[in-house]
Design an enzyme around this catalytic site. Structure first.
Site, short mmCIF file in Angstrom:
data_model
loop_
_atom_site.label_atom_id
_atom_site.label_comp_id
_atom_site.label_asym_id
_atom_site.label_seq_id
_atom_site.Cartn_x
_atom_site.Cartn_y
_atom_site.Cartn_z
N TYR A 142 15.67 62.38 94.26
CA TYR A 142 14.50 63.11 94.91
C TYR A 142 13.59 61.92 95.39
CZ TYR A 142 15.66 67.84 93.18
OH TYR A 142 16.26 69.30 92.92
N LYS A 192 27.18 60.32 85.76
CA LYS A 192 28.61 60.28 86.72
C LYS A 192 28.96 58.91 86.68
CE LYS A 192 31.66 62.29 89.30
NZ LYS A 192 32.79 63.19 88.78
N ASP A 252 19.72 75.49 86.32
CA ASP A 252 20.21 76.88 86.91
C ASP A 252 21.42 77.61 86.19
OD1 ASP A 252 18.01 76.85 88.72
OD2 ASP A 252 19.08 77.55 90.30
C1 IPM Z 1 13.33 73.33 90.39
C2 IPM Z 1 13.53 73.69 91.82
C3 IPM Z 1 12.65 72.57 92.47
C4 IPM Z 1 13.37 71.19 92.02
C5 IPM Z 1 12.51 73.03 93.98
C6 IPM Z 1 11.67 73.91 94.25
C7 IPM Z 1 11.83 71.49 94.71
O1 IPM Z 1 14.50 73.85 92.36
O2 IPM Z 1 12.17 73.05 89.71
O3 IPM Z 1 14.29 73.36 89.66
O4 IPM Z 1 14.50 71.02 92.92
O5 IPM Z 1 13.14 70.65 91.31
MG MG Z 2 16.02 74.15 90.67
#
Ligand code: IPM
Ligand code: MG
Length: 361
Positions: A142, A192, A252
């Site tokens: 990121y 990984k 998620d």
């Molecule tokens: C999360 C979200 C964020 C991320 C986005 C909105 C930048 O998906 O907090 O999981 O990828 O970290």
């Molecule tokens: Mg997310």
């Protein structure tokens, strides 16, 4: 009496609706618990782009660093989807995490017993699962440099960099081991290492650190296998630690397993700062309609009281209140089955508030 200074960034979509309910719960818990609460609100995300031309202002970034805790609603929506990557609402969130140096993201996921049927997983497999993803939040792909798109035509190239140094792995590792120590003492490091050098280093550093925590059982798994095992046998997991992008994806997956992404709170902790936010997004399709589930935002307040205010009596009452309303069969639209009465965001918030009051006396 102790003091608690909280900055609220409601953001976009359902963010303002769920933070309103969470703040009511926070106010009442502080009153009951003898905490002098001061609240301040600022624009964030798309709302800040509209008002100030940027997803977060320097003043808000600086204010956030001074707060005891920041509560964030959600950011983004179709209105801002066509902006270039570096101007989008999400950029404000990444800037905030980076500026606050909140490197440790705790994302607890559990299947509440009354919701066993809401999970897409078979009840005999999923019943009682309760784990927490510890996601590194301010490094990895990121934030790694170089990052760019360059060139023309077919030679156009996009580059991002996945990098962790040993100190970054150590500090997230420590948070994960400490978290496991307070739970069932099982830690799974997800990497990984079979393909990526940086993940080979990750595994080596975690293994070495594990020697300091001989009371915690440490295992390692490749991320693809971890995704599969989380679905096949979620009850075997206690604490998972992983890098930024793998943590984004696995959290998620964890959210879906609980039955609704509206049930996952999170805490992002650094040396000095703390940022609390529901894991769900801005849900533009239901925004402004009082349909959103406020429980993730409310449990994010519980995490604030637990980690920042160190008041497990108050956080415990809030977690308990959430269990109570679910046990009473109260459901927002995301959780409702055919024939269930569907509560509005405000009705669910009020129901939790009543239970918090009952628990705190
Ligand atoms: C999360 C979200 C964020 C991320 C986005 C909105 C930048 O998906 O907090 O999981 O990828 O970290
Ligand atoms: Mg997310």
């Amino acid at each position: 009496m102790s003091n608690l200074d909280v900055l609220v960034l409601p953001g976009d979509g359902i963010g303002p609706e769920v933070t309103t309910e969470a703040i009511s719960v926070l106010k009442r818990a502080c009153e009951k618990g003898g905490i002098a609460l001061s609240l301040e609100e600022a624009d964030f995300g798309g709302a800040s782009i509209d008002a100030h031309g940027a997803p977060i202002t320097q003043a808000t970034l600086d204010r956030a660093r001074l707060a005891d805790g920041v509560l964030l609603g959600a950011c983004g929506g179709p209105k801002w989807d066509d902006l270039p990557t570096d101007k989008r609402p999400e950029k404000g969130l990444l800037a905030l995490r980076e500026h606050m140096e909140v490197f440790a993201n705790l994302r607890p996921a559990k299947l509440f017993a009354p919701l066993a049927e809401s999970s897409p997983l078979k009840a005999e497999r999923a019943a009682g699962f309760d784990f927490i993803v510890v996601r590194e939040l301010v490094g990895g792909i990121y934030f790694g440099k170089p990052r760019f798109i360059e060139g023309e035509g077919a030679a156009r190239k996009g580059v991002n960099t996945l990098v962790y140094d040993e100190s970054e792995i150590l500090r997230i590792g420590r948070v994960a081991f400490e978290t496991a120590r307070k739970r069932r003492k099982k830690l799974l490091s997800v990497d990984k290492a079979n393909v990526l050098e940086v993940m080979g280093l990750w595994r080596e550093v975690m293994t070495e650190l594990g020697k300091e925590y001989s009371d915690v059982e440490l295992d390692h798994m490749y991320v693809d296998n971890a995704a599969m095992q989380l679905i096949l046998r979620p009850t075997d997991f206690d604490v998972l630690v992983t890098g930024n992008m793998f943590g984004d994806i696995l959290s998620d997956l964890a959210a879906a397993a609980t039955g609704s992404i509206g049930l996952l709170p999170s805490a992002a902790l650094g040396e000095k700062c703390a940022l609390y936010e529901p894991v769900h997004g801005s849900a533009p399709d239901i925004a402004g309609q009082a349909k959103a589930n406020p429980l993730a935002a409310i449990m994010s307040i519980a995490m604030l009281l637990e980690h920042t205010a160190k008041r497990s009596d108050l956080s415990g009452a809030i977690y308990g209140a959430v269990e109570d309303v679910l046990a009473d069969g109260l459901r927002t639209g995301d959780l409702a089955k055919q024939g269930d009465k569907v509560l509005s965001t405000g009705e669910m918030g009020a129901a939790v508030l009543a239970k918090v009051e009952a628990r705190l006396g």
